[in-house]
Design an enzyme around this catalytic site. Structure first.
Site: not given
Lengths: 395, 395
Positions: A145, A171, A182, A268, A390
């Site tokens: 993603t 991922k 997870t 991220e 985010n």
């Protein structure tokens, strides 16, 4: 055990396509299938709102500890989608089953992406129409993603003189703070091993691998690790009586831990991997908890991003835990530079340490001087990019 | 109860100076003193590494529940400073005691700033030489670190026909995730009340005020709230038998809660205050925990910064708790827009909601439909500025 180029174990084929879940045109759907039913095991998120594919796949694996195929999409998590979400997962297993000529009860489903949106079944059908089975290793690309790279690893070992391969992909990126399950991860092997034994290994080894990473303290609704074993390596069945059982467990663990570190490293917005090593804890729980507290602290994460050695934040994070800590013999090092020894602040070259912090891999070591247990955890720095990603996340 | 302009209660004087702890030249030292011993109460951080001033001041208040003065510095936390740190706090109480003609056992000390550095006693002495007592209300300015504004509040009420004032000030900004204590905060009142009763009120009311805020999940080593009551308002002694006891408690609670919200609102880098209201929880613990989980989620904090209504992250945060949640009757609203009702996704105007998210105060309301308890928590958004501040923090 050797680390080798990524490939599927004997008995498995795969495929990946752009179905249309992602508007970007990137790969967003894949499958992995064996040519016969495999022993299977899974671990799943402890989030109370388990997504529909997690609920159904857990039920499937719990029944028979067998799977023959998994189908995965990114771009939509099919999470908090109620009865319709569950029905859609059953439709997915039927459609895939029909296409592959496999019993729908042998098909696992996983989804990742935005929460609270019904799965677009026409898009799924579109993807399925294009999917084929081959030696293609594109599947890891199709489940990402906000990841910047795909996470995959492959190791080879020899058991009973037979070559055994263990292959995993995962991922990661955001909403990463696994507990007993997870981020999505899929382990396949051609080892000959029964489902219950595979489950025992997975359940034991998840604790010190995926459950010891954190990106943002947020436990996803869709976390799931599935392992499948085709048995095509033709070794004698692996049980804990097998003389080479430990060798297989080590290979399996290497794949799990390797993937977990890749997920942490590519959190991220991350620019650095942070590893916390905790020694001489009073219990395994203390060791794991303290290590995870260090890599989970926003203040430590931001400090590592800034390549700053504000080590007081490590003291703060340790003190916030309820772990047993020696008040007289605590030791803390950053990148092998001793900061605290016997609970006393050491003299060290701050400028030299700051230079070391320019590295992509930062190690923080803590000796609690309270017992005999060790623990490791992995995380990443907190960056402007994390906030940017985010502050506006849409797929 | 009336909210009035900030002033000290009867019997108190104060002063603030630049001693030199901060290189910026800003105010960094202050005191608050009464003209006679006061009833006193305190709550303190639960961090295992309580800073030296926390340890000493807790001991002082525990002995007699009395204080006559507090002295506070910013720019150095005197934390993780061992025996020398403790000795320095005792030297501070002696020096202040000598200057004010007060028993050192009636002097509280608080420090905030960087961890792991011995307090510069020459700087402290320099500050003390300049300090004087007056009606000056500059003290709240002298305790801030990365705060953008000082936090102060004053309320007035009438008890036994006598005017009673309750005055509070606090520091906040980073390393804010109090547990049973908090960021530095000082409450003074002229109410006539004994120390044990004051302690009971403080300990009870801290739970739903300061302990319900979070900026970054990091519990400081220096958190402390101290309350002092001079008795100069000349009301009859306040006990829980007093007919106006509830009125005093309400005034005290208003000061605590008001300061807590100011600290959350001015969290490091914050651009918005987030309030989470939780209704119909199965227990008070559930209600408070769920509210704090919402305002503590990095993903929700970043989404609010981005003025994005990615409400799935609220579902994720709820599910990560172990609170009892109705699977059929969960309700979620953002800024009074119903997103989930009876666990079903509602139709709403996303563009209109996004516009509402431009506000400086964002409300998230959750109905767990599991019991009769309510809870509130306050936090702030996660911004680029938070990362910037914490990537390079030095004083």
């Amino acid at each position: 055990m050797n680390i080798i180029d990524f490939k599927w174990p004997k008995g498995f084929q795969s495929g990946a396509v752009h179905a249309g879940f992602k508007s970007s045109g990137q790969l967003d759907m894949c499958w992995l299938a064996a040519n016969h039913p495999c022993a299977a095991a899974g671990v799943y998120t402890k989030n109370q709102f388990q997504a529909a594919p997690v609920q159904v796949t857990k039920h499937t694996i719990d029944q028979t500890h067998q799977l023959q195929a998994v189908v995965v999409n990114s771009g939509n998590a099919n999470s908090f989608t109620g009865d319709e979400g569950i029905q859609n997962v059953h439709r997915e297993t039927e459609m895939v089953g029909q296409k592959l000529g496999i019993d729908p009860n042998l098909i696992g489903v996983a989804s990742t992406g935005i929460i609270g949106k019904q799965l677009e079944m026409d898009v799924f059908e579109n993807g399925l129409n294009q999917l084929s089975l081959s030696d293609s290793t594109a599947a890891p690309e199709a489940i990402i993603t906000t990841d910047t790279t795909s996470k995959k690893i492959c190791v080879e070992t020899t058991i009973d003189g037979q070559l055994v391969t263990v292959t995993g992909f995962a991922k990661g990126s955001g909403m990463i703070h696994p507990n007993m399950g997870t981020t999505l991860s899929f382990i396949s092997t051609d080892a000959n091993i029964d489902g219950a034994t595979l489950q025992a290994i997975l359940s034991a080894k998840i604790v010190n691998s995926f459950n010891q990473i954190t990106v943002d303290g947020c436990m996803s609704t869709n976390d799931m690790v599935i392992a499948m074993a085709s048995g095509d390596a033709n070794n004698h069945p692996l049980t804990n009586q097998h003389p080479e059982f430990a060798e297989f467990v080590a290979a399996f663990d290497h794949v799990l831990t390797g993937l977990a570190k890749m997920v942490a490293s590519d959190g991220e917005g991350a620019s650095k991997l942070i590893e916390a090593d905790v020694f001489h804890a009073a219990s395994q729980v203390d060791a794991n908890h303290v290590a995870k507290a260090i890599v989970g602290s926003n203040l430590i994460k931001a400090m590592i991003f800034g390549e700053d050695a504000n080590w007081g934040r490590i003291v703060q994070a340790l003190g916030q835990t309820e772990a047993k800590i020696s008040l007289d013999h605590l030791a803390i090092s950053i990148e092998n530079t001793a900061i605290i020894k016997d609970s006393q602040i050491q003299t060290f070259d701050m400028d030299a340490l700051r230079k070391q912090l320019a590295s992509d891999n930062i190690n923080i070591t803590v000796d609690l001087a309270a017992g005999d247990y060790s623990g490791v955890a992995w995380g990443c720095d907190l960056t402007y990019k994390y906030v940017e990603i985010n502050a506006a996340y849409e797929e």
